[in-house]
Each structure stands twice: as C-alpha cells, then as structure tokens.
Write an enzyme that holds these catalytic residues in place. Structure first.
Site, mmCIF file in Angstrom:
data_model
loop_
_atom_site.group_PDB
_atom_site.id
_atom_site.type_symbol
_atom_site.label_atom_id
_atom_site.label_comp_id
_atom_site.label_asym_id
_atom_site.label_seq_id
_atom_site.Cartn_x
_atom_site.Cartn_y
_atom_site.Cartn_z
ATOM 1 N N GLU A 2 -127.442 -19.176 -82.212
ATOM 2 C CA GLU A 2 -127.484 -18.114 -82.787
ATOM 3 C C GLU A 2 -127.836 -16.834 -81.966
ATOM 4 O O GLU A 2 -127.699 -15.603 -82.339
ATOM 5 C CB GLU A 2 -128.364 -18.232 -83.999
ATOM 6 C CG GLU A 2 -129.975 -17.975 -83.408
ATOM 7 C CD GLU A 2 -130.439 -18.812 -82.232
ATOM 8 O OE1 GLU A 2 -131.247 -18.575 -81.327
ATOM 9 O OE2 GLU A 2 -129.799 -20.333 -82.078
ATOM 10 N N ASP A 22 -138.332 -18.016 -77.931
ATOM 11 C CA ASP A 22 -136.965 -17.660 -77.980
ATOM 12 C C ASP A 22 -136.939 -16.230 -78.144
ATOM 13 O O ASP A 22 -135.831 -15.636 -78.226
ATOM 14 C CB ASP A 22 -136.242 -18.362 -79.090
ATOM 15 C CG ASP A 22 -134.706 -18.625 -78.806
ATOM 16 O OD1 ASP A 22 -134.300 -18.824 -77.770
ATOM 17 O OD2 ASP A 22 -133.876 -18.955 -79.764
ATOM 18 N N ARG A 76 -126.494 -15.658 -79.359
ATOM 19 C CA ARG A 76 -125.207 -15.150 -78.818
ATOM 20 C C ARG A 76 -124.910 -14.312 -79.886
ATOM 21 O O ARG A 76 -123.998 -13.343 -79.838
ATOM 22 C CB ARG A 76 -124.453 -15.814 -78.288
ATOM 23 C CG ARG A 76 -123.805 -16.852 -79.061
ATOM 24 C CD ARG A 76 -122.994 -18.117 -78.538
ATOM 25 N NE ARG A 76 -124.050 -19.021 -77.878
ATOM 26 C CZ ARG A 76 -123.803 -20.106 -77.199
ATOM 27 N NH1 ARG A 76 -122.484 -20.450 -77.220
ATOM 28 N NH2 ARG A 76 -124.872 -20.672 -76.608
ATOM 29 N N LYS A 117 -132.471 -28.284 -84.970
ATOM 30 C CA LYS A 117 -132.948 -28.762 -83.780
ATOM 31 C C LYS A 117 -133.819 -30.266 -84.032
ATOM 32 O O LYS A 117 -134.368 -30.163 -85.041
ATOM 33 C CB LYS A 117 -133.891 -28.037 -82.968
ATOM 34 C CG LYS A 117 -133.283 -26.735 -82.650
ATOM 35 C CD LYS A 117 -134.295 -25.897 -81.876
ATOM 36 C CE LYS A 117 -133.534 -24.611 -81.502
ATOM 37 N NZ LYS A 117 -132.755 -24.520 -80.301
ATOM 38 N N LYS A 144 -132.711 -10.549 -76.501
ATOM 39 C CA LYS A 144 -132.733 -11.750 -77.542
ATOM 40 C C LYS A 144 -134.218 -11.658 -78.089
ATOM 41 O O LYS A 144 -135.147 -12.246 -77.675
ATOM 42 C CB LYS A 144 -132.202 -12.882 -77.214
ATOM 43 C CG LYS A 144 -132.268 -13.924 -78.414
ATOM 44 C CD LYS A 144 -131.773 -15.175 -77.788
ATOM 45 C CE LYS A 144 -132.012 -16.371 -78.564
ATOM 46 N NZ LYS A 144 -131.869 -17.685 -78.093
#
Length: 483
Positions: free
Chosen positions: A328, A267, A330, A256, A244
């Site tokens: 997002e 991330d 996934r 958020k 990812k």
C-alpha cells in the site's frame, strides 16, 4: 544538555568528571594508571570508571566521525547513572573541525535519547553539561569559530533526529493521520520560516488521488495530505521530499501475520524523517527552498476496504492493478509523488519503509538508494557515509521491470516474482515519475534502520531516525558545491 567550548587547558577546567580517551589501545602513555588498569584487567577496550579520581577511560578507535559518536554515546550511557552534573573532555578533531564537533554532540544526544513516556518509573540523569577544552587530543590547533558551528550543527541534527524518533515510536492509538497533521502544524508554529498546509479527503478526491484514498477506505481515521515548506531569501535550489506516512499498517485484506504486524507503527518513518529534515533545514537557515509532501493514512481491514483485483486510477492517470493490499505504501507515494512534481523540483527524494525485501537483502542497519541517475546516486551515497548513516545503491534493470507488468492495467502493485522486491517497488514508483524529473529523483527505502527491536551502535531500541542526517548532510553538500 549544554555543550560549552572552554579556552582553558583541560587540567584548569573544573568539572565533576573527566573523559580520558585511549586511542589504538595505546596504554603505554598511562604510566600512573598502569596498576589501576592491571587491577581491572583493562586493555583499552570499552570504558573503565575510576570513581576515586573522577575519570572515565574511554576507547576511541580512531578520529573517524562514527568512532567519535560511538565513544561519546558510551560516555553518556556510563556516566548518566552517576550523581554528577558536568563532564570535561579534550577536543577531538578528525579531518574536519565542524564535522568532528558535530559528531561529538550527536554521540552524546543519541546516548541520552529515551522514549519512556509510557513507563511508570522513569530513569532521570543529573548530567547536564559537557565542557570541551580547546586543548586538542593530539595537540593540534583548530579554528574556534568552526568548532562552534560544529557544536550548533550537531545539536540541531541530533535534536531533529530525536524529534523524528519520537514520532515513529508513538503508539498507533494516539498517532493517527490527524495527529501527524497536528504535529506538522505545531512545527510551523515553532518556526516562523516553515509554512504548513493540510488537505483533507475532499481535496484528495478533487485531485483524483484515488490510489491514496483507496488505502484509507477501511480506516475510521480520515487521511491527510500534509505540505510543509521553507524558503530562504536567497534559495539556491528547490528540493522536495515525499514521505510515506502510514500511521498503522495492518496489511489490509492481504492481512499481515501477527508477528509481522508488530512494529507497524513505524510505517510512518518516511514522513517522520521528512518532518525532521525540514525542522533541521529551517534551524540551520540553509539557502534552499524545501518542501515536504506527506501522505498520512492507515491501512486497515473492513467491509469497505480496497481489494486485491481492484484497478485504481492514480493522479498521474496511470492505472494500477492491486494484487496485494499490503503493498500500500507505494500507492500512497504514487499520488504524493505526482503532487510533488507539480512543485517543479530541482531534486526530488522520496523516503519510505517500503519493503521487507530491503531488510532481507541489506540487513537492519542499511538503507537503499535507487533512481535513474547514477551520478546523483553516487553523490548521495558518498555524502551519506559522512553523516553516519549506512546506505547502498540498488540498481534498476529492465528484467526486473518486466515483473511489474499487468495484463489488465498499466502496472501491477506487486511483482510476479518474490525476488528483487526492493528494486521492483522502486521501479513501480518510477512509473509515476515524469520524464523531466527522471534524473532528478531518488528513492530511499529506509525499512531496515527506521526501526529495530534492539539497540545498536548509538541507536536505542525502536526508532532510529533514519533519513534525517543523510539528507540534511546532502543538502549542505549541495550548497557547498553551489558556491
């Protein structure tokens, strides 16, 4: 940093400083130092500097690999402030010579790691060499060739981990999907055995990677699908990693809170780890075929952002109801896993900072292992323990699977309950794993140790390089079993 294996006994080696290890807080053998220890109230815990005699007394709790790493990390952090160039120390041997020497090097290089490119005043150290005597701490004999292999392996693994940390720590203004693609291309240029292919948004559309593309809609930075590959001449297995690569995640329209948006540069940790893994694999010249599929994008807000209530048709043909745009990662992984399965892997591993639920459940220091094959999960778990990374297995169950059912699509991107969120995210990904790869797939949620806003153990503030060592260690184990 240089690591030198010296045939001389410790006393005969010339160096600016000496490391003296204290095991089990046993100070009885240090008769000459008794008064010095008493004066400093030293009881064998932590570190004590003797500047007059150029010695650093250092606690070594055991000969376990993790304790070796911790001791050497402490040694570096203590000595880096001094104006010295070289340190000598005895060999420290646990159950395995190779792993022991690798752990020694890892401890030093993790202790030396800094991300200070944006600091106007940078702290530098003159320390540049660790000289390791062939005189073993407990008087044992060991194979020097194995020691050299360990030194080399430790340096490769630590450098690959620190390479990953640099990517994760880089700021979002600089580190866009295009920058990740550039880093992947540079990695291939630096190692002739790595091949890099970069695919743009037109390719993603052609491949019907609609879930991936939806996440990118509101970003001014275009997405990139990155494919890194390495193939040894006598490759024993084909392993595919999927990472990812959210270079920044605002949460999208499911925005958020401000505090939660901090650290979201991390991330991209799954993709960064995959890059570190293939770097290490190529430098170790492992007899494997390894592929890394990285989904690089931002998740931003805007008039053209994807929305809660949207239904996306993934590359696998599975329809997804979007109930939260902050789930997002996934979506990106779903399409990347589909692409990865076309490579027909013997082993498929995805890595992601996927859920806050994983951090809530396991804490900041532990990654989760999930999948359908209990034997595979157990093998990976036992292997990861030797690497120095903390992991645990989270088991799928049919009751949690019910929570991601959708009334209008094949699956919902979030569960109907907030409980068990790490596992329901794993179950969502399982929806995109084809039957023939169900038992060959592992999902690693590295959300905790990928990035912490404090130092711990031998990990510094920020990126932890999670995933690199445990995955490379498992690949080495696969090859050992294949012999």
């Amino acid at each position: 940093m240089k690591f030198e294996l010296n045939d001389k006994k410790l006393d005969a080696i010339k160096a600016d400083f000496e490391l003296v290890f204290i095991q089990d807080k046993n100070l009885k053998i240090f008769n000459k130092e008794k008064d010095f220890f008493k004066l400093n109230n030293y009881k064998g815990e932590g570190a004590l500097l003797d500047l007059n005699n150029k010695k650093l007394y250092l606690e070594l709790k055991s000969l376990a690999y993790e304790d070796i790493r911790l001791s050497l990390c402490t040694a570096y952090k203590t000595l880096e402030k001094l104006n010295i160039k070289s340190v000598k120390l005895p060999s420290i041997i646990g159950d395995c010579v190779v792993r022991s020497f690798a752990s020694l090097v890892e401890g030093v290089l993790f202790g030396a790691y800094k991300f200070d490119k944006y600091k106007s005043e940078k702290k530098t150290s003159t320390l540049e060499k660790f000289i390791i005597s062939n005189e073993e701490l407990n008087g044992k004999k060991f194979n020097k060739d194995e020691a050299k292999i360990g030194l080399e392996r430790g340096e490769i693994l630590a450098n690959a981990t620190n390479f990953t940390k640099n990517i994760v720590n880089e700021i979002p203004e600089i580190y866009t999907p295009l920058k990740m693609a550039e880093d992947a291309q540079n990695l291939a240029k630096e190692n002739k055995n790595i091949i890099c292919k970069i695919y743009d948004e037109k390719f993603l559309a052609k491949e019907k990677m609609n879930a991936f593309l939806a996440v990118n809609h509101a970003s001014v930075h275009p997405p990139r699908l990155i494919h890194l590959s390495y193939k040894a001449k006598n490759a024993k297995k084909r392993v595919v990693f999927v990472g990812k690569g959210l270079t920044y995640d605002s949460g999208g329209l499911s925005l958020k809170p401000a505090d939660f948006m901090l650290t979201m540069k991390a991330d991209k940790s799954g993709a960064a780890a995959a890059m570190g893994i293939i770097k290490a694999v190529a430098e170790l010249a492992l007899d494997l075929e390894v592929h890394c599929i990285l989904g690089a994008t931002e998740n931003m807000i805007g008039g053209n952002a994807y929305k809660p209530d949207d239904v996306l048709i993934s590359r696998e043909g599975v329809s997804i109801e979007v109930r939260n745009t902050d789930a997002e990662g996934r979506l990106v992984l779903a399409d990347c896993l589909s692409f990865a399965q076309d490579l027909k892997p013997d082993l498929l591993i995805d890595m992601a900072t996927l859920t806050g639920a994983c951090v809530v459940g396991l804490g900041e220091f532990t990654s989760a292992i999930m999948g359908n094959n209990e034997e595979l999960q157990n093998d990976f778990y036992l292997s990861s323990k030797k690497s120095g990374e903390y992991t645990t297995i989270l088991h799928f169950n049919p009751h949690l699977r019910e929570l991601i059912k959708s009334n209008i699509a094949d699956v919902s991107n979030t569960a109907s309950s907030r409980y068990g969120g790490a596992i329901t995210a794993g179950l969502f990904l399982d929806k995109f794993i084809r039957k023939e790869y169900k038992d060959k797939w592992l999902h690693l949620d590295i959300a905790g140790p990928a990035y912490t806003e404090k130092s711990w153990g031998y990990s510094s503030f920020g990126a932890g390089g999670a995933g690199v060592r445990m995955c490379v260690n498992y690949l080495i184990q696969i090859l050992r079993k294949a012999k």
